[in-house]
Design a protein around this motif. Structure first.
Motif, PDB file in Angstrom:
ATOM      1  N   TYR A 167      -3.468   0.678  -3.165  1.00 11.37           N
ATOM      2  CA  TYR A 167      -2.176   0.469  -3.810  1.00 11.37           C
ATOM      3  C   TYR A 167      -1.510   1.801  -4.162  1.00 11.37           C
ATOM      4  N   ASP A 168      -2.328   2.763  -4.583  1.00  4.75           N
ATOM      5  CA  ASP A 168      -1.777   4.025  -5.093  1.00  4.75           C
ATOM      6  C   ASP A 168      -2.353   5.263  -4.405  1.00  4.75           C
ATOM      7  N   ARG A 169      -3.024   5.086  -3.281  1.00  2.00           N
ATOM      8  CA  ARG A 169      -3.602   6.246  -2.604  1.00  2.00           C
ATOM      9  C   ARG A 169      -3.746   5.989  -1.109  1.00  2.00           C
ATOM     10  N   VAL A 170      -3.897   7.066  -0.347  1.00  2.00           N
ATOM     11  CA  VAL A 170      -4.064   6.956   1.094  1.00  2.00           C
ATOM     12  C   VAL A 170      -4.807   8.198   1.587  1.00  2.00           C
ATOM     13  N   LYS A 171      -5.461   8.070   2.725  1.00  2.00           N
ATOM     14  CA  LYS A 171      -6.181   9.202   3.291  1.00  2.00           C
ATOM     15  C   LYS A 171      -5.313   9.986   4.268  1.00  2.00           C
ATOM     16  N   ILE A 172      -5.468  11.309   4.206  1.00  2.00           N
ATOM     17  CA  ILE A 172      -4.812  12.210   5.149  1.00  2.00           C
ATOM     18  C   ILE A 172      -5.862  13.222   5.631  1.00  2.00           C
ATOM     19  N   ILE A 173      -5.475  14.062   6.590  1.00  2.00           N
ATOM     20  CA  ILE A 173      -6.325  15.168   7.030  1.00  2.00           C
ATOM     21  C   ILE A 173      -5.839  16.431   6.325  1.00  2.00           C
ATOM     22  N   ASP A 174      -6.751  17.107   5.600  1.00  2.00           N
ATOM     23  CA  ASP A 174      -6.328  18.280   4.826  1.00  2.00           C
ATOM     24  C   ASP A 174      -6.371  19.558   5.660  1.00  2.00           C
ATOM     25  N   THR A 175      -6.127  20.694   5.022  1.00  2.00           N
ATOM     26  CA  THR A 175      -6.042  21.972   5.728  1.00  2.00           C
ATOM     27  C   THR A 175      -7.368  22.409   6.341  1.00  2.00           C
ATOM     28  N   SER A 176      -8.472  21.819   5.867  1.00  3.93           N
ATOM     29  CA  SER A 176      -9.800  22.135   6.411  1.00  3.93           C
ATOM     30  C   SER A 176     -10.233  21.165   7.497  1.00  3.93           C
ATOM     31  N   GLY A 177      -9.371  20.207   7.799  1.00  2.00           N
ATOM     32  CA  GLY A 177      -9.706  19.230   8.833  1.00  2.00           C
ATOM     33  C   GLY A 177     -10.541  18.079   8.325  1.00  2.00           C
ATOM     34  N   ASN A 178     -10.649  17.942   7.007  1.00  2.00           N
ATOM     35  CA  ASN A 178     -11.411  16.845   6.421  1.00  2.00           C
ATOM     36  C   ASN A 178     -10.471  15.754   5.924  1.00  2.00           C
ATOM     37  N   SER A 179     -10.963  14.522   5.905  1.00  2.00           N
ATOM     38  CA  SER A 179     -10.156  13.437   5.354  1.00  2.00           C
ATOM     39  C   SER A 179     -10.280  13.460   3.837  1.00  2.00           C
ATOM     40  N   ILE A 229      12.475  11.163   3.231  1.00  2.00           N
ATOM     41  CA  ILE A 229      12.054   9.781   2.978  1.00  2.00           C
ATOM     42  C   ILE A 229      11.044   9.733   1.843  1.00  2.00           C
ATOM     43  N   LEU A 230      10.066  10.634   1.908  1.00  2.00           N
ATOM     44  CA  LEU A 230       9.023  10.687   0.887  1.00  2.00           C
ATOM     45  C   LEU A 230       9.606  11.039  -0.469  1.00  2.00           C
ATOM     46  N   GLU A 231      10.455  12.061  -0.492  1.00  2.00           N
ATOM     47  CA  GLU A 231      11.026  12.517  -1.761  1.00  2.00           C
ATOM     48  C   GLU A 231      11.910  11.432  -2.384  1.00  2.00           C
ATOM     49  N   LYS A 232      12.699  10.757  -1.559  1.00  2.00           N
ATOM     50  CA  LYS A 232      13.581   9.697  -2.055  1.00  2.00           C
ATOM     51  C   LYS A 232      12.784   8.615  -2.781  1.00  2.00           C
ATOM     52  N   ALA A 233      11.716   8.133  -2.155  1.00  2.00           N
ATOM     53  CA  ALA A 233      10.921   7.050  -2.752  1.00  2.00           C
ATOM     54  C   ALA A 233      10.145   7.528  -3.971  1.00  2.00           C
ATOM     55  N   LEU A 234       9.528   8.695  -3.852  1.00  2.00           N
ATOM     56  CA  LEU A 234       8.670   9.190  -4.933  1.00  2.00           C
ATOM     57  C   LEU A 234       9.460   9.547  -6.184  1.00  2.00           C
ATOM     58  N   MET A 235      10.664  10.058  -6.010  1.00  2.00           N
ATOM     59  CA  MET A 235      11.424  10.563  -7.147  1.00  2.00           C
ATOM     60  C   MET A 235      12.423   9.560  -7.710  1.00  2.00           C
ATOM     61  N   TYR A 254       0.839  -1.192   0.000  1.00  2.00           N
ATOM     62  CA  TYR A 254       0.000   0.000   0.000  1.00  2.00           C
ATOM     63  C   TYR A 254       0.877   1.246   0.000  1.00  2.00           C
ATOM     64  N   PHE A 255       0.293   2.339  -0.451  1.00  2.00           N
ATOM     65  CA  PHE A 255       0.989   3.620  -0.504  1.00  2.00           C
ATOM     66  C   PHE A 255       0.846   4.358   0.829  1.00  2.00           C
ATOM     67  N   ILE A 295       8.292   2.130  -5.336  1.00  2.00           N
ATOM     68  CA  ILE A 295       7.966   3.313  -4.534  1.00  2.00           C
ATOM     69  C   ILE A 295       7.360   2.902  -3.199  1.00  2.00           C
ATOM     70  N   ASN A 296       6.348   2.036  -3.247  1.00  2.00           N
ATOM     71  CA  ASN A 296       5.661   1.633  -2.020  1.00  2.00           C
ATOM     72  C   ASN A 296       6.580   0.857  -1.081  1.00  2.00           C
ATOM     73  N   LEU A 297       7.359  -0.053  -1.640  1.00  2.00           N
ATOM     74  CA  LEU A 297       8.259  -0.848  -0.798  1.00  2.00           C
ATOM     75  C   LEU A 297       9.348   0.030  -0.200  1.00  2.00           C
ATOM     76  N   GLY A 298       9.873   0.966  -0.979  1.00  2.00           N
ATOM     77  CA  GLY A 298      10.886   1.872  -0.462  1.00  2.00           C
ATOM     78  C   GLY A 298      10.370   2.712   0.696  1.00  2.00           C
ATOM     79  N   LEU A 299       9.135   3.199   0.559  1.00  2.00           N
ATOM     80  CA  LEU A 299       8.532   3.979   1.636  1.00  2.00           C
ATOM     81  C   LEU A 299       8.371   3.151   2.904  1.00  2.00           C
ATOM     82  N   ILE A 300       7.887   1.938   2.755  1.00  2.00           N
ATOM     83  CA  ILE A 300       7.648   1.084   3.922  1.00  2.00           C
ATOM     84  C   ILE A 300       8.957   0.739   4.627  1.00  2.00           C
TER      85      ILE A 300
END
Length: 252
Positions: A39-51, A106-112, A8-9, A120-125
């Motif tokens: 596989y290619d997405r994940v939920k976060i909390i945005d600037t408005s406090g919404n997922s 960490i994020l930039e290394k895997a994504l780029m 998972y991402f 990408i996903n395995l590198g992040l994990i």
């Protein structure tokens, strides 16, 4: 103890907790890609406090194996946008100043570093396990195991036998509904269940002080809100120690 799972991402804490309690992690890299999954997405909390979801640009890829999926972002625009979205969304988090500099690397290394979704996903994990000071399990790719099976349950049995392991760790999601647990156990494999979703650890999310806690976000949400030390405590808590389940005729 072995965990078998798709990559998972930027997954949630429960994903990392399963790995923390596992000796082996078999990555299902040769299963079909599923759009509108994790596989290619994940939920976060945005600037408005919404997922909300942040997603890698992968396309539909109907019938394509995960290890054949490439990111459709040749100029890296969408990947840089993900980094900016995470930065903006968590800029007010309590541990942002302390954790973001290292986390962003960490994020930039895997994504780029790759256009391959699995890499990408395995590198992040792997890098996040290291960042959280969690001993990584032995990681193997299912595509390298020469598996022979007719269905998902037989696949698990085949994997455990190849690894000469007799303990299988499942999460408290749909795995117990999908797999024939009686058949797994009849092959000399003990089934262990980790209950994480039903007892999810609650912590303060900076953007949701008025709206209340929102579970099942990326592990990044916890790291930036309470720090990697506390995140590691949650993941490693004895409260989430896998428990042995025994078949009683129709259910566990």
């Amino acid at each position: 103890m072995t965990t078998v799972h798709q990559l998972y991402f930027l997954p949630w804490m429960g994903y990392f907790s399963k790995l923390a309690f596992s000796n082996n992690f078999v990555v299902l890299d040769d299963v079909d890609f599923r759009k509108r999954h994790f596989y290619d997405r994940v939920k976060i909390i945005d600037t408005s406090g919404n997922s909300r979801f942040v997603s890698l640009p992968t396309g539909q890829n109907l019938g394509i194996k995960c290890n054949k999926i490439f990111i459709k972002d040749s100029n890296l625009t969408e990947r840089r946008k993900i980094l900016r979205t995470l930065k903006d969304s968590y800029s007010k988090a309590l541990y942002y100043d302390k954790e973001w500099p290292a986390l962003s690397l960490i994020l930039e290394k895997a994504l780029m570093s790759s256009n391959e979704l699995v890499k990408i996903n395995l590198g992040l994990i792997i890098d996040l396990l290291d960042y959280l000071d969690i001993d990584p399990p032995n990681i193997l790719l299912s595509s390298h195991l020469n598996l022979t099976h007719k269905n998902a349950t037989e696949m698990l049995i085949c994997i455990l036998k190849k690894l000469e392991d007799n303990e299988l760790l499942l999460g408290d999601g749909k795995s117990t509904e999908i797999h024939d647990l009686e058949k797994i156990e009849s092959n000399g494999i003990g089934v262990y269940l980790q209950e994480f979703k039903t007892t999810y650890p609650i912590y303060e999310q900076s953007r949701r002080r008025q709206k209340g806690f929102k579970p099942f976000m990326s592990v990044v949400d916890c790291i930036l809100n309470v720090g990697r030390g506390k995140t590691r405590e949650f993941i490693h808590s004895v409260h989430f120690q896998p428990k042995r389940y025994y078949y009683n005729g129709n259910k566990y």
